[in-house]
Design an enzyme around this catalytic site. Structure first.
Site, PDB file in Angstrom:
ATOM      1  N   ALA A  92       9.081  -3.868  11.934  1.00 30.56           N
ATOM      2  CA  ALA A  92       9.304  -4.612  10.684  1.00 30.56           C
ATOM      3  C   ALA A  92      10.785  -4.922  10.467  1.00 30.56           C
ATOM      4  O   ALA A  92      11.154  -6.069  10.159  1.00 30.56           O
ATOM      5  CB  ALA A  92       8.766  -3.796   9.511  1.00 30.56           C
ATOM      6  N   GLN A 114       0.848  -1.196   0.000  1.00 27.85           N
ATOM      7  CA  GLN A 114       0.000   0.000   0.000  1.00 27.85           C
ATOM      8  C   GLN A 114       0.884   1.246   0.000  1.00 27.85           C
ATOM      9  O   GLN A 114       0.389   2.352  -0.022  1.00 27.85           O
ATOM     10  CB  GLN A 114      -0.870   0.014   1.256  1.00 27.85           C
ATOM     11  CG  GLN A 114      -1.818  -1.163   1.343  1.00 27.85           C
ATOM     12  CD  GLN A 114      -2.376  -1.290   2.748  1.00 27.85           C
ATOM     13  OE1 GLN A 114      -3.389  -0.693   3.081  1.00 27.85           O
ATOM     14  NE2 GLN A 114      -1.711  -2.059   3.581  1.00 27.85           N
ATOM     15  N   ASP A 139       6.198   4.592  -1.932  1.00 28.67           N
ATOM     16  CA  ASP A 139       7.565   5.120  -1.854  1.00 28.67           C
ATOM     17  C   ASP A 139       8.592   4.398  -2.730  1.00 28.67           C
ATOM     18  O   ASP A 139       9.724   4.857  -2.864  1.00 28.67           O
ATOM     19  CB  ASP A 139       8.044   5.092  -0.389  1.00 28.67           C
ATOM     20  CG  ASP A 139       7.877   3.722   0.260  1.00 28.67           C
ATOM     21  OD1 ASP A 139       8.109   2.696  -0.409  1.00 28.67           O
ATOM     22  OD2 ASP A 139       7.524   3.665   1.455  1.00 28.67           O
ATOM     23  N   HIS A 166      -1.486   1.429  -4.264  1.00 25.43           N
ATOM     24  CA  HIS A 166      -1.848   2.844  -4.110  1.00 25.43           C
ATOM     25  C   HIS A 166      -1.012   3.758  -5.007  1.00 25.43           C
ATOM     26  O   HIS A 166      -0.878   4.943  -4.726  1.00 25.43           O
ATOM     27  CB  HIS A 166      -1.701   3.274  -2.642  1.00 25.43           C
ATOM     28  CG  HIS A 166      -2.718   2.646  -1.737  1.00 25.43           C
ATOM     29  ND1 HIS A 166      -2.701   2.801  -0.364  1.00 25.43           N
ATOM     30  CD2 HIS A 166      -3.796   1.874  -1.996  1.00 25.43           C
ATOM     31  CE1 HIS A 166      -3.721   2.135   0.168  1.00 25.43           C
ATOM     32  NE2 HIS A 166      -4.390   1.560  -0.795  1.00 25.43           N
ATOM     33  N   SER A 219      -2.411  -1.291   9.207  1.00 29.62           N
ATOM     34  CA  SER A 219      -3.348  -1.146  10.328  1.00 29.62           C
ATOM     35  C   SER A 219      -4.600  -2.010  10.183  1.00 29.62           C
ATOM     36  O   SER A 219      -5.333  -2.193  11.140  1.00 29.62           O
ATOM     37  CB  SER A 219      -3.779   0.309  10.433  1.00 29.62           C
ATOM     38  OG  SER A 219      -4.464   0.663   9.244  1.00 29.62           O
TER      39      SER A 219
HETATM   40  P1  NAD Z   1      -1.536   1.924   7.801  1.00 27.43           P
HETATM   41  O1  NAD Z   1      -2.998   1.911   7.825  1.00 27.43           O
HETATM   42  O2  NAD Z   1      -0.876   0.966   6.915  1.00 27.43           O
HETATM   43  O3  NAD Z   1      -1.014   1.872   9.380  1.00 27.43           O
HETATM   44  C1  NAD Z   1       0.319   1.858   9.784  1.00 27.43           C
HETATM   45  C2  NAD Z   1       0.568   0.629  10.679  1.00 27.43           C
HETATM   46  O4  NAD Z   1       1.980   0.457  10.847  1.00 27.43           O
HETATM   47  C3  NAD Z   1      -0.014   0.723  12.101  1.00 27.43           C
HETATM   48  O5  NAD Z   1      -0.753  -0.451  12.404  1.00 27.43           O
HETATM   49  C4  NAD Z   1       1.232   0.795  13.012  1.00 27.43           C
HETATM   50  O6  NAD Z   1       1.054   0.140  14.276  1.00 27.43           O
HETATM   51  C5  NAD Z   1       2.254   0.061  12.192  1.00 27.43           C
HETATM   52  N1  NAD Z   1       3.659   0.386  12.452  1.00 27.43           N
HETATM   53  C6  NAD Z   1       4.203   1.564  12.849  1.00 27.43           C
HETATM   54  N2  NAD Z   1       5.552   1.470  12.934  1.00 27.43           N
HETATM   55  C7  NAD Z   1       5.870   0.190  12.564  1.00 27.43           C
HETATM   56  C8  NAD Z   1       7.108  -0.533  12.421  1.00 27.43           C
HETATM   57  N3  NAD Z   1       8.292   0.045  12.662  1.00 27.43           N
HETATM   58  N4  NAD Z   1       7.048  -1.822  12.018  1.00 27.43           N
HETATM   59  C9  NAD Z   1       5.862  -2.427  11.757  1.00 27.43           C
HETATM   60  N5  NAD Z   1       4.669  -1.785  11.865  1.00 27.43           N
HETATM   61  C10 NAD Z   1       4.672  -0.492  12.269  1.00 27.43           C
HETATM   62  O7  NAD Z   1      -0.974   3.240   7.300  1.00 27.43           O
HETATM   63  P2  NAD Z   1      -1.488   4.725   7.395  1.00 27.43           P
HETATM   64  O8  NAD Z   1      -0.427   5.430   8.112  1.00 27.43           O
HETATM   65  O9  NAD Z   1      -2.878   4.821   7.887  1.00 27.43           O
HETATM   66  O10 NAD Z   1      -1.510   5.115   5.843  1.00 27.43           O
HETATM   67  C11 NAD Z   1      -2.626   4.935   4.999  1.00 27.43           C
HETATM   68  C12 NAD Z   1      -2.165   4.944   3.536  1.00 27.43           C
HETATM   69  O11 NAD Z   1      -1.374   6.110   3.287  1.00 27.43           O
HETATM   70  C13 NAD Z   1      -1.210   3.835   3.191  1.00 27.43           C
HETATM   71  O12 NAD Z   1      -1.886   2.680   2.907  1.00 27.43           O
HETATM   72  C14 NAD Z   1      -0.443   4.448   1.988  1.00 27.43           C
HETATM   73  O13 NAD Z   1      -1.161   4.419   0.792  1.00 27.43           O
HETATM   74  C15 NAD Z   1      -0.295   5.880   2.407  1.00 27.43           C
HETATM   75  N6  NAD Z   1       1.027   6.091   3.056  1.00 27.43           N
HETATM   76  C16 NAD Z   1       2.140   5.608   2.416  1.00 27.43           C
HETATM   77  C17 NAD Z   1       3.381   5.769   3.012  1.00 27.43           C
HETATM   78  C18 NAD Z   1       4.591   5.230   2.286  1.00 27.43           C
HETATM   79  O14 NAD Z   1       4.537   5.034   1.071  1.00 27.43           O
HETATM   80  N7  NAD Z   1       5.685   4.975   2.983  1.00 27.43           N
HETATM   81  C19 NAD Z   1       3.487   6.397   4.258  1.00 27.43           C
HETATM   82  C20 NAD Z   1       2.321   6.902   4.863  1.00 27.43           C
HETATM   83  C21 NAD Z   1       1.089   6.711   4.257  1.00 27.43           C
END
Ligand code: NAD
Length: 245
Positions: free
Chosen positions: A231, A102, A105, A120, A189
């Site tokens: 992770a 999802q 990046d 996404h 999440s």
């Molecule tokens: P999400 O719904 O995927 O939730 C983030 C999850 O990651 C949470 O359950 C949290 O507990 C967990 N988490 C936090 N740190 C962690 C770690 N070090 N190791 C493992 N798990 C960990 O994401 P969101 O923040 O609600 O974002 C929604 C959407 O926004 C994403 O699906 C994406 O499309 C976009 N987004 C993308 C990026 C990216 O590309 N890196 C970053 C932020 C948001």
């Protein structure tokens, strides 16, 4: 916890088909904030959910474009972490191994993963806001730049809240999930659909489901095993165990 990693390693050694579903938490250790974390600096007073929508872009394209320009800079300076590298290494060991992400990046590809489904989109692709096609703007300095074909505003090529996902990515993900032996759900999440339904779908088709996330999620009840770790830490340790004879 080491017994759990050992069990996961055994399942992976026996698996013919593995899918890894990654969410924003997968990139947190690369320094890319998730949407659920508090935002910092200039953008602290905005909620991502209020910026990452077509309505927000229609209302104030400059603001949304600038927010994405800032996010692109963060991503450009980020590096894949040990967990991304561990997944790329696993791809060569299992007959069918895919990452369904999802994230926007591109870090999985930069780490060396080749079979990646981007659900996404990608933050470095631009699209025409009117027509949806991928475009290369000829005035990249504009905020936002305009479409070289129709002159309309150009938007980032990511899926915003309330938008449908690319059909091909959904079809590929569904077919991978229906036939996998193991599904690893990392840093997601379980609140964002359709990915939120993936653990249930895979389990109903007989897959063994593992969650890697420091926090419990909406999908925790569906997982056979939960590793309450970050992770990078969990996947690097898994790679180590798998290297053992
Ligand atoms: P999400 O719904 O995927 O939730 C983030 C999850 O990651 C949470 O359950 C949290 O507990 C967990 N988490 C936090 N740190 C962690 C770690 N070090 N190791 C493992 N798990 C960990 O994401 P969101 O923040 O609600 O974002 C929604 C959407 O926004 C994403 O699906 C994406 O499309 C976009 N987004 C993308 C990026 C990216 O590309 N890196 C970053 C932020 C948001």
């Amino acid at each position: 916890m080491s017994e759990s990693i050992d069990e996961l390693a055994t399942r992976l050694r026996d698996a013919r088909s593995v899918v890894v579903l990654t969410g924003a938490g997968m990139a947190a250790e690369s320094g890319i904030p998730t949407f659920r974390e508090e935002q910092t600096g200039l953008w602290a007073r905005y909620r991502p959910e209020d910026l990452a929508t077509p309505q927000a872009f229609a209302r104030n394209p400059r603001l949304v474009w600038q927010w994405y320009a800032w996010r692109r800079e963060i991503v450009r300076h980020a590096e894949p972490h040990a967990g991304h590298l561990a997944l790329a290494a696993l791809e060569g060991r299992i007959p069918s191994f895919s990452v369904v992400t999802q994230n926007v990046d591109g870090l999985h590809q930069r780490a060396g993963s080749r079979r990646v489904v981007e659900m996404h989109g990608n933050i470095f692709v631009d699209r025409c806001f009117r027509e949806g096609d991928a475009v290369v703007p000829d005035d990249p300095q504009g905020e936002p730049p305009s479409c070289p074909r129709c002159g309309g505003p150009v938007r980032p090529g990511v899926v915003w809240f309330g938008e449908s996902l690319p059909e091909e990515a959904v079809a590929r993900s569904n077919s991978l999930l229906e036939s996998c032996d193991v599904l690893l759900v990392v840093g997601s999440s379980g609140l964002v659909w359709p990915a939120a339904g993936f653990p249930g779908l895979a389990r109903s088709r007989g897959a063994w489901v593992v969650e890697i996330n420091p926090e419990p999620t909406e999908s925790s009840g569906t997982a056979h095993l939960a590793l309450r770790e970050k992770a990078g830490t969990a996947l690097a340790r898994l790679a180590e165990v798998l290297r053992e004879p």
